[in-house]
Design a protein around this motif. Structure first.
Motif, PDB file in Angstrom:
ATOM      1  N   ALA A   1      88.108 -29.002 -10.772  1.00 28.88           N
ATOM      2  CA  ALA A   1      89.475 -29.377 -11.159  1.00 28.88           C
ATOM      3  C   ALA A   1      90.495 -28.812 -10.174  1.00 28.88           C
ATOM      4  CB  ALA A   1      89.771 -28.878 -12.570  1.00 28.88           C
ATOM      5  N   ILE A   2      90.310 -27.557  -9.777  1.00 30.21           N
ATOM      6  CA  ILE A   2      91.224 -26.934  -8.817  1.00 30.21           C
ATOM      7  C   ILE A   2      91.179 -27.667  -7.484  1.00 30.21           C
ATOM      8  CG2 ILE A   2      91.647 -24.842  -7.460  1.00 30.21           C
ATOM      9  CD1 ILE A   2      90.624 -23.229  -9.871  1.00 30.21           C
ATOM     10  N   GLN A   3      89.969 -27.998  -7.034  1.00 29.13           N
ATOM     11  CA  GLN A   3      89.825 -28.700  -5.764  1.00 29.13           C
ATOM     12  C   GLN A   3      90.483 -30.082  -5.822  1.00 29.13           C
ATOM     13  OE1 GLN A   3      88.545 -27.384  -3.031  1.00 29.13           O
ATOM     14  NE2 GLN A   3      88.783 -29.218  -1.771  1.00 29.13           N
ATOM     15  N   SER A   4      90.310 -30.775  -6.948  1.00 27.82           N
ATOM     16  CA  SER A   4      90.915 -32.103  -7.104  1.00 27.82           C
ATOM     17  C   SER A   4      92.435 -32.026  -7.091  1.00 27.82           C
ATOM     18  CB  SER A   4      90.434 -32.743  -8.413  1.00 27.82           C
ATOM     19  OG  SER A   4      89.034 -32.909  -8.413  1.00 27.82           O
ATOM     20  N   LEU A   5      92.989 -31.053  -7.812  1.00 30.26           N
ATOM     21  CA  LEU A   5      94.440 -30.891  -7.843  1.00 30.26           C
ATOM     22  C   LEU A   5      94.982 -30.506  -6.467  1.00 30.26           C
ATOM     23  CD1 LEU A   5      94.777 -29.010 -11.249  1.00 30.26           C
ATOM     24  CD2 LEU A   5      95.440 -31.381 -10.765  1.00 30.26           C
ATOM     25  N   PHE A   6      94.258 -29.654  -5.768  1.00 29.20           N
ATOM     26  CA  PHE A   6      94.687 -29.247  -4.426  1.00 29.20           C
ATOM     27  C   PHE A   6      94.689 -30.441  -3.473  1.00 29.20           C
ATOM     28  CE2 PHE A   6      93.643 -27.856  -0.109  1.00 29.20           C
ATOM     29  CZ  PHE A   6      94.672 -26.967   0.129  1.00 29.20           C
ATOM     30  N   GLU A   7      93.588 -31.219  -3.492  1.00 31.45           N
ATOM     31  CA  GLU A   7      93.516 -32.384  -2.615  1.00 31.45           C
ATOM     32  C   GLU A   7      94.582 -33.408  -2.992  1.00 31.45           C
ATOM     33  OE1 GLU A   7      91.755 -32.848   0.029  1.00 31.45           O
ATOM     34  OE2 GLU A   7      90.611 -30.981  -0.093  1.00 31.45           O
ATOM     35  N   GLY A   8      94.844 -33.546  -4.314  1.00 35.58           N
ATOM     36  CA  GLY A   8      95.889 -34.471  -4.750  1.00 35.58           C
ATOM     37  C   GLY A   8      97.256 -34.088  -4.227  1.00 35.58           C
ATOM     38  N   SER A   9      97.558 -32.790  -4.275  1.00 37.97           N
ATOM     39  CA  SER A   9      98.845 -32.327  -3.757  1.00 37.97           C
ATOM     40  C   SER A   9      98.933 -32.503  -2.247  1.00 37.97           C
ATOM     41  CB  SER A   9      99.061 -30.852  -4.129  1.00 37.97           C
ATOM     42  OG  SER A   9      98.080 -30.025  -3.518  1.00 37.97           O
ATOM     43  N   MET A  10      97.810 -32.301  -1.564  1.00 39.33           N
ATOM     44  CA  MET A  10      97.809 -32.466  -0.114  1.00 39.33           C
ATOM     45  C   MET A  10      98.048 -33.918   0.274  1.00 39.33           C
ATOM     46  SD  MET A  10      97.594 -29.668   1.538  1.00 39.33           S
ATOM     47  CE  MET A  10      97.183 -30.342   3.137  1.00 39.33           C
ATOM     48  N   TYR A  11      97.385 -34.840  -0.428  1.00 39.43           N
ATOM     49  CA  TYR A  11      97.562 -36.253  -0.099  1.00 39.43           C
ATOM     50  C   TYR A  11      98.958 -36.735  -0.470  1.00 39.43           C
ATOM     51  CZ  TYR A  11      92.967 -37.536   1.620  1.00 39.43           C
ATOM     52  OH  TYR A  11      91.848 -37.660   2.402  1.00 39.43           O
ATOM     53  N   THR A  12      99.538 -36.174  -1.520  1.00 41.12           N
ATOM     54  CA  THR A  12     100.927 -36.495  -1.849  1.00 41.12           C
ATOM     55  C   THR A  12     101.845 -36.087  -0.700  1.00 41.12           C
ATOM     56  OG1 THR A  12     100.494 -36.182  -4.208  1.00 41.12           O
ATOM     57  CG2 THR A  12     102.787 -36.121  -3.498  1.00 41.12           C
ATOM     58  N   PHE A  13     101.591 -34.924  -0.154  1.00 42.73           N
ATOM     59  CA  PHE A  13     102.363 -34.454   0.998  1.00 42.73           C
ATOM     60  C   PHE A  13     102.160 -35.368   2.206  1.00 42.73           C
ATOM     61  CE2 PHE A  13     102.267 -32.039   4.997  1.00 42.73           C
ATOM     62  CZ  PHE A  13     103.576 -31.607   5.055  1.00 42.73           C
ATOM     63  N   VAL A  14     100.908 -35.775   2.441  1.00 44.14           N
ATOM     64  CA  VAL A  14     100.607 -36.641   3.586  1.00 44.14           C
ATOM     65  C   VAL A  14     101.381 -37.956   3.497  1.00 44.14           C
ATOM     66  CG1 VAL A  14      98.786 -38.025   4.658  1.00 44.14           C
ATOM     67  CG2 VAL A  14      98.346 -35.637   4.053  1.00 44.14           C
ATOM     68  N   PHE A  15     101.478 -38.514   2.276  1.00 42.57           N
ATOM     69  CA  PHE A  15     102.172 -39.787   2.105  1.00 42.57           C
ATOM     70  C   PHE A  15     103.692 -39.648   2.177  1.00 42.57           C
ATOM     71  CE2 PHE A  15      98.188 -41.291   0.026  1.00 42.57           C
ATOM     72  CZ  PHE A  15      98.014 -42.425   0.797  1.00 42.57           C
TER      73      PHE A  15
END
Length: 228
Positions: free
Chosen positions: A159-173
């Protein structure tokens, strides 16, 4: 991932990302959505296929296991850091100084991917690891699901990894429109190189912090997540 599939999956990554770069030439939204799908597949392969091949080849040749950590450290520092910085500066040069258009960095990436694929095909060996441990895809998924359901820590880590990757991809976009809300002309490649420099410095700092006997990993991770 089955270790013997590392070479094939790495080649698939190169092909998938080359196709992804080609789709950038189309102005149609549907084609650009295909680009995002291909890019997602390629990114998943990037963070699994190459490591799978490396670990299997390392074991097959009987190298010292502690050498793996050294190899991965250099890959993160040089590959994710230094090479990414140079790529950002090179992309900025193509778009800015050489005025080759915003798609030029993707075309250049396709060339480098083709070169990398040629090297993989010509020089990489097929390694299959321990054949007794090879399992079909559904068996691997079933084993992963059982591990997640049986251990709360594994579920929380996922769950932590998914949330972290989600926040990173939000930043990328969002970082591009956030820096130029009115369509201002900004040096995207130079800014990307700055991001990668910061990432490289952060990785270097983290390795030094974690090497200290008084540093607790959970505290460091909490500080990183709060900063995000």
């Amino acid at each position: 991932m089955v270790e013997g599939e590392g070479k094939r999956a790495s080649i698939t990554y190169c092909i998938t990302y080359i196709l992804s770069c080609i789709t950038k030439h189309s102005p149609q939204y549907r084609i650009l959505m295909v680009w995002r799908i291909l890019g997602g597949i390629a990114t998943s392969l990037l963070f699994s296929a190459f490591e799978s091949w490396l670990v299997a080849e390392h074991s097959k040749r009987g190298f010292e296991q502690q050498w793996l950590s050294i190899t991965f450290s250099k890959a993160i520092f040089l590959g994710n850091g230094l090479v990414a910085i140079l790529a950002g500066l090179f992309g900025n040069l193509l778009v800015g100084s050489l005025a080759m258009g915003p798609i030029a960095p993707f075309d250049a990436a396709s060339i480098f991917l083709a070169i990398g694929m040629a090297i993989i095909i010509s020089s990489w060996t097929k390694n299959y690891g321990d054949s007794s441990k090879s399992k079909d895809l559904m068996t691997q998924f079933r084993g992963a699901a059982i591990a997640i359901a049986s251990d709360e820590k594994i579920a929380l880590l996922g769950a932590i990894q998914s949330l972290f990757e989600g926040s990173m991809y939000t930043f990328v976009f969002l970082w591009t429109p956030a820096l130029s809300p009115n369509g201002e002309d900004i040096p995207h490649g130079f800014i990307f190189a700055t991001f990668m420099l910061s990432s490289m410095l952060g990785s270097s700092l983290a390795s030094r912090l974690l090497a200290h006997t008084l540093t607790y990993i959970d505290i460091v991770l909490c500080c990183v997540c709060v900063d995000l």
